[in-house]
Scaffold this motif. Structure first.
Motif, short mmCIF file in Angstrom:
data_model
loop_
_atom_site.label_atom_id
_atom_site.label_comp_id
_atom_site.label_asym_id
_atom_site.label_seq_id
_atom_site.Cartn_x
_atom_site.Cartn_y
_atom_site.Cartn_z
N ALA A 1 28.45 61.86 18.19
CA ALA A 1 28.39 60.53 18.18
C ALA A 1 29.30 59.51 17.67
CB ALA A 1 26.95 60.14 17.43
N ASP A 2 29.84 59.87 16.54
CA ASP A 2 31.04 59.21 15.93
C ASP A 2 32.43 59.46 16.64
OD1 ASP A 2 29.39 58.14 14.03
OD2 ASP A 2 29.82 59.27 12.44
N THR B 1 22.21 68.32 13.01
CA THR B 1 22.76 66.81 12.74
C THR B 1 24.23 66.84 12.57
OG1 THR B 1 22.30 67.18 10.22
CG2 THR B 1 20.60 66.39 11.72
N TYR C 1 24.95 56.03 3.74
CA TYR C 1 25.44 55.00 4.85
C TYR C 1 26.58 53.99 4.48
CZ TYR C 1 24.95 51.14 8.17
OH TYR C 1 25.40 50.18 9.08
N CYS D 1 21.41 59.45 13.77
CA CYS D 1 21.87 58.13 14.42
C CYS D 1 21.03 57.01 14.28
CB CYS D 1 22.32 58.62 15.71
SG CYS D 1 23.63 59.57 16.13
N SER E 1 27.48 58.24 10.99
CA SER E 1 26.39 59.10 11.58
C SER E 1 26.59 60.33 11.06
CB SER E 1 26.74 59.61 13.16
OG SER E 1 26.20 58.34 13.81
N ARG F 1 26.39 55.99 18.86
CA ARG F 1 25.30 56.01 18.49
C ARG F 1 23.96 55.94 19.37
NH1 ARG F 1 27.71 55.53 13.35
NH2 ARG F 1 28.15 53.19 13.46
N ALA G 1 26.19 64.13 14.87
CA ALA G 1 26.81 63.16 14.01
C ALA G 1 28.30 63.06 14.68
CB ALA G 1 26.76 63.40 12.59
#
Length: 599
Positions: A86-87, A79, A489, A158, A498, A92, A83
């Motif tokens: 993705a970021d 993860t 979050y 995500c 993420s 995402r 993450a």
């Protein structure tokens, strides 16, 4: 006047930027539907892996356990990578789309290993003539595991952040929607766990492995389809480059300027000047300058060597960081102590759901009707592993009730959109965890006493005595785990959400390893030197599991006190506590800044 003109100019620029069309509740059928089917598929596939590897692939229990542990650890630690990608690069939406397809393919591969006889070894006979899987069969199986790890690495960090992205964080309704979404997210997780532990596991173990694995694969296909169907109404947040690179740049810039003083202006300046650049197109909210971790503010001191581009950004980001970048780094640093307390808290999840509560159930009367068939095998017995379902039932019932009934009333009393603060929610769950372990110890002490008194391996005590501790564990999770998800979050910068979600899964992975370490240590120490003998003996009647539960309760108590200290010290992102004004001029203002930032 100048300040007013500057504000007006910024407002005009902000008005010219395209604003996202938040659909909020309208997007939830697709988001929640995607997550429900995804969890049904993933959990339905992984819950019974240990049994599948030992019965279908003829692997030893040690090999199977190690393989499952490696798989679970890899999926949780993946993860972080997912993450980051993705970021930083993909966003995402793209990460979720790719990972959903990868998870579906992984489940399809596992289904094929069960459905096609050439992809698994022949079934063991009654003797010891078990045929081990061939290299090709293992490679195909591990390929499926690899695809599932790819899927978990993108989906887990995500999907939560992507769902919360659909609400406007600037409005009261959006803030309430985000808090409500976190509750429903965890509700779907527990709903999927209940279905997986009952229906899907039953099909896999009692009907057919191929069908039992095909059901989760089909559900994952539905999850992927539902996700892409809702594409047109999603708010898709674009990545802004590497957020972790900004963290490193701030630390390096602060280290280079460690000899500068924050109290005094530089020789060529009449006042201390801090670099307060904020890009207009940034997805991050502008944060006030705070006096926590004051040494990092040195990264924003403008010197003669620093150069500013025409767009206002720093020409050499490894030498000069903006106050916004500094504050974003502070957000991450503030989270770490809370994250550490979460690791200790997760021990209750590991112990109550994955370890000794099952062993307790094995040595209790598990007949549905108390007093029937004790010791003679008559009547229906509740499977020991199925007792954990009461934790999930509690969460499944409590969260909608809390969201629809408790929160509105708390909101009227406190004036807060979530009823109570997120740290208060986490702390309440941690307090319940202490009570949970004490109740577990009392129940185990009674179970052992009755078993020794009857002279039987199986205690005459009913299995229903486990329900109170499992219910308390569910309430604890409903507060603390949901609270931690919401905390990660909301408290990380928007471009790192993420990565914030990955904090949860990395904490769970570390807690699992920590739980194994504590169990092994207690087992070795008590077996060697405890007057009562091994606390964790194979036969619980010969051990003292109740002492072990009290030990965990003590750890949870110490952790709770530590958490309270951290919560009192913690400053919420964007709060007004300890803020300072970076635009300082004149001797009086310089004196105030010196008082605030003195190092």
């Amino acid at each position: 006047m100048a300040s007013s003109m500057e504000k007006t100019q910024k407002d005009v620029i902000a008005d010219e930027l395209p604003k996202p069309n938040y659909r909020g509740i309208k997007a939830m059928p697709y988001i929640i539907g995607n997550e429900t089917f995804e969890k049904l598929g993933t959990i339905g596939t992984t819950t019974n892996l240990l049994v599948y590897l030992t019965t279908v692939f003829n692997l030893s229990s040690i090999t199977s356990t190690n393989l499952v542990n490696i798989f679970n650890g890899s999926a949780n630690f993946a993860t972080l990578i997912g993450a980051f990608l993705a970021d930083t690069y993909f966003g995402r939406y793209a990460a979720l789309g790719f990972s959903s397809v990868a998870s579906f393919l992984g489940m399809l591969v596992l289904t094929l290993t069960a459905a096609i006889s050439e992809l698994h070894p022949p079934h063991c006979g009654t003797g010891n003539d078990c045929v081990r899987p061939s290299a090709g069969q293992l490679v195909f199986l591990l390929g499926g595991f690899g695809l599932l790890v790819l899927g978990a690495g993108g989906i887990r960090p995500c999907n939560l952040a992507f769902g919360a992205d659909q609400f406007n964080p600037e409005t009261e309704s959006g803030k309430r929607g985000i808090s409500s979404f976190f509750n429903w997210y965890y509700f779907t997780f527990n709903f999927a766990m209940m279905i997986s532990l009952t229906f899907i596991v039953y099909v896999q173990s009692n009907i057919n492995w191929a069908i039992g694995l095909a059901i989760p694969a089909f559900l994952m296909f539905l999850s992927t389809s539902v996700f892409f169907i809702g594409t047109k109404i999603y708010v898709v947040v674009k990545p802004e480059g590497s957020p972790m690179l900004n963290v490193v740049q701030v630390i390096v810039a602060a280290a280079k300027k460690r000899h500068l003083q924050l109290q005094l202006p530089l020789p060529h300046q009449s006042r201390l000047v801090l670099f307060d650049y904020f890009p207009t197109k940034s997805i991050n909210s502008k944060l006030p300058c705070t006096d926590q971790f004051r040494f990092l503010n040195k990264a924003a001191i403008i010197t003669e060597q620093d150069e500013i581009k025409t767009d206002g950004s720093a020409a050499k980001p490894w030498q000069l960081s903006s106050l916004q970048q500094v504050e974003q780094v502070k957000c991450i640093i503030r989270i770490i102590p809370i994250w550490f307390s979460g690791i200790i808290y997760y021990l209750i999840v590991v112990i109550m759901q994955q370890n000794y509560v099952v062993f307790q159930a094995l040595q209790l009367d598990r007949h549905m009707i108390t007093g029937k068939g004790k010791g003679n095998g008559n009547g229906f017995q509740v499977p020991a592993a199925s007792t954990a379902i009461f934790t999930m039932i509690t969460v499944t019932i409590w969260l909608p009730f809390y969201d629809r009934v408790i929160i509105p009333n708390l909101r009227k009393l406190t004036g807060k959109e979530a009823g109570i603060t997120v740290l208060q929610k986490i702390g309440f769950g941690m307090a319940i965890s202490i009570i949970t372990m004490i109740v577990s110890g009392v129940v185990e002490e009674k179970r052992r006493s009755l078993a020794l008194g009857s002279g039987r391996y199986i205690s005459p005590m009913s299995w229903t005595w486990l329900v109170p501790q499992l219910t308390l564990a569910g309430l604890s999770e409903a507060f603390s785990l949901v609270g931690l998800v919401e905390f990660y979050y909301k408290q990380v910068p928007e471009n790192m959400r993420s990565i914030g979600a990955a904090f949860l899964f990395c904490g769970l992975a570390i807690s699992s390893y920590l739980g194994s370490f504590i169990i092994s240590t207690v087992d070795k120490v008590t077996a060697r030197s405890a007057p009562t003998g091994n606390w964790l003996a194979q036969d619980l009647n010969k051990g003292r599991l109740d002492y072990f539960y009290y030990l965990i309760a003590g750890l949870e108590l110490v952790n709770f006190i530590y958490f309270l200290a951290c919560a009192k010290w913690y400053k919420y992102k964007g709060s007004d506590q300890g803020n300072i004004n970076p635009n300082v001029g004149g001797s009086e203002s310089e004196g105030r800044l010196s008082e605030k930032l003195g190092v």
